[in-house]
Scaffold this motif. Structure first.
Motif, PDB file in Angstrom:
ATOM      1  N   GLU A 202     -12.506  24.973  -0.792  1.00 51.64           N
ATOM      2  CA  GLU A 202     -13.627  24.589   0.075  1.00 51.64           C
ATOM      3  C   GLU A 202     -14.201  23.239  -0.368  1.00 51.64           C
ATOM      4  OE1 GLU A 202     -14.994  25.661   2.971  1.00 51.64           O
ATOM      5  OE2 GLU A 202     -13.161  26.869   3.005  1.00 51.64           O
ATOM      6  N   GLY A 203     -14.234  23.020  -1.683  1.00 55.22           N
ATOM      7  CA  GLY A 203     -14.720  21.738  -2.193  1.00 55.22           C
ATOM      8  C   GLY A 203     -13.810  20.590  -1.793  1.00 55.22           C
ATOM      9  N   VAL A 204     -12.499  20.802  -1.914  1.00 54.49           N
ATOM     10  CA  VAL A 204     -11.532  19.767  -1.518  1.00 54.49           C
ATOM     11  C   VAL A 204     -11.663  19.466  -0.026  1.00 54.49           C
ATOM     12  CG1 VAL A 204      -9.056  19.310  -1.212  1.00 54.49           C
ATOM     13  CG2 VAL A 204      -9.895  20.265  -3.370  1.00 54.49           C
ATOM     14  N   LEU A 205     -11.790  20.514   0.791  1.00 56.28           N
ATOM     15  CA  LEU A 205     -11.910  20.305   2.238  1.00 56.28           C
ATOM     16  C   LEU A 205     -13.178  19.521   2.561  1.00 56.28           C
ATOM     17  CD1 LEU A 205     -10.687  23.785   3.595  1.00 56.28           C
ATOM     18  CD2 LEU A 205      -9.400  21.656   3.351  1.00 56.28           C
ATOM     19  N   THR A 206     -14.260  19.809   1.839  1.00 60.03           N
ATOM     20  CA  THR A 206     -15.509  19.069   2.052  1.00 60.03           C
ATOM     21  C   THR A 206     -15.346  17.609   1.665  1.00 60.03           C
ATOM     22  OG1 THR A 206     -16.766  21.084   1.643  1.00 60.03           O
ATOM     23  CG2 THR A 206     -17.973  19.017   1.442  1.00 60.03           C
ATOM     24  N   GLN A 207     -14.653  17.351   0.549  1.00 64.02           N
ATOM     25  CA  GLN A 207     -14.391  15.965   0.131  1.00 64.02           C
ATOM     26  C   GLN A 207     -13.575  15.218   1.191  1.00 64.02           C
ATOM     27  OE1 GLN A 207     -12.553  17.061  -3.615  1.00 64.02           O
ATOM     28  NE2 GLN A 207     -14.219  16.164  -4.776  1.00 64.02           N
ATOM     29  N   LEU A 208     -12.580  15.892   1.742  1.00 61.90           N
ATOM     30  CA  LEU A 208     -11.743  15.243   2.756  1.00 61.90           C
ATOM     31  C   LEU A 208     -12.545  14.946   4.012  1.00 61.90           C
ATOM     32  CD1 LEU A 208      -8.481  17.373   2.358  1.00 61.90           C
ATOM     33  CD2 LEU A 208      -8.878  15.058   1.556  1.00 61.90           C
TER      34      LEU A 208
ATOM     35  N   SER B 142     -15.719  14.562   4.358  1.00 65.80           N
ATOM     36  CA  SER B 142     -16.732  13.516   4.176  1.00 65.80           C
ATOM     37  C   SER B 142     -16.092  12.136   4.072  1.00 65.80           C
ATOM     38  CB  SER B 142     -17.642  13.824   2.977  1.00 65.80           C
ATOM     39  OG  SER B 142     -16.905  13.694   1.798  1.00 65.80           O
ATOM     40  N   ALA B 143     -14.760  12.094   3.812  1.00 66.94           N
ATOM     41  CA  ALA B 143     -14.036  10.815   3.842  1.00 66.94           C
ATOM     42  C   ALA B 143     -13.446  10.551   5.228  1.00 66.94           C
ATOM     43  CB  ALA B 143     -12.926  10.830   2.791  1.00 66.94           C
TER      44      ALA B 143
END
Ligand SMILES: [Zn+2]
Length: 256
Positions: free
Chosen positions: A204-210, A212-213
């Protein structure tokens, strides 16, 4: 022969671009037996080397490259990136980037998140990248570092595929680990990772980082811990294999 969970092609989006092939693997197909059954792709986990080697050849074939042209990493749970000009195993890095058309890049995991990027550049060959990210990778910022490096090198349009990982409900964690994530991550990333009470959801953290980019990823596979027939999970089995994700520029002719 490894049976991928999913595979696909990113079509060219810019002049000079090339199609990029990717595949996500699980346990299915492959030559390994016992706890590594069947599709283990990791040479470092104690599996029969000849079985792993056959599986890596099969993994390479999924994206149209040779087993001898794969680049692997010995992940270090940091944010170091290797700029790859040849095949081999790269120690101490969690991200590989190349512009070489003959190479396949591999990220593996058995609860941690394996992901790939395809970055188009106007009038130039694309860049491809494979990344390994666990909770330490979230804190170290390996996903952001990779996106930044792709953009510095001219990426104008970035696509991504995210493979299977353990979910927050299955990955309970000590309070201090959750506090580290809270202190060292962007707020919205930390909130996504820590949404499950007492747990850590790295994907979920990785998906949020993606997101937001500005990158909308293809997401493949469910929770590694909950799917023993199709996915390896280190936290479920300890001694086990690794699934993963592979990316390479492909020879497929795309009609213009
Ligand atoms: Zn789960």
């Amino acid at each position: 022969m490894i049976l991928p969970l999913a595979s696909g092609v990113f079509a060219p989006v810019a002049p000079g671009d090339r199609p990029v092939c990717w595949a996500v693997t699980g346990r299915l197909g492959g030559s390994s037996v016992g706890e590594f059954s069947q599709a283990n792709i990791a040479p470092h986990v104690g599996d029969d080397p000849s079985a792993t080697s056959r599986n890596l050849n099969s993994l390479a074939a999924l994206v149209g490259v040779k087993g001898a042209d794969l680049a692997l990493m010995q992940a270090a749970h940091g944010s170091s990136i290797a700029r790859v000009h040849g095949a081999g195993t790269f120690p101490g890095v969690d991200s590989l980037i190349t512009d070489r058309p003959e190479l396949g890049l591999v990220a593996m995991g058995a609860d941690c998140v394996p992901l790939i990027f395809c970055a188009s550049r106007e009038g130039d060959t694309p860049l491809i990248s494979a990344v390994h990210c666990g909770w330490k990778g979230i804190v170290a910022g390996v996903v952001e570092a990779t996106i930044a490096e792709l953009r510095v090198r001219g990426a104008t349009h970035i696509q991504s595929v995210v493979g299977p990982a353990i979910c927050g409900a299955c990955y309970s964690s000590a309070v201090d680990r959750r506090e580290l994530i809270r202190s060292f991550s962007q707020r919205e990333v930390a909130e996504a990772v820590l949404r499950s009470p007492g747990g850590i959801d790295v994907r979920e953290g990785v998906l949020t980082q993606l997101m937001s980019a500005g990158i909308e990823p293809v997401v493949v596979g469910g929770c590694t811990y909950e799917n023993p027939k199709t996915l390896f999970s280190y936290r479920r089995e300890n001694r086990t294999g690794r699934q993963g994700i592979v990316v390479a520029m492909c020879e497929i002719q795309v009609p213009s």
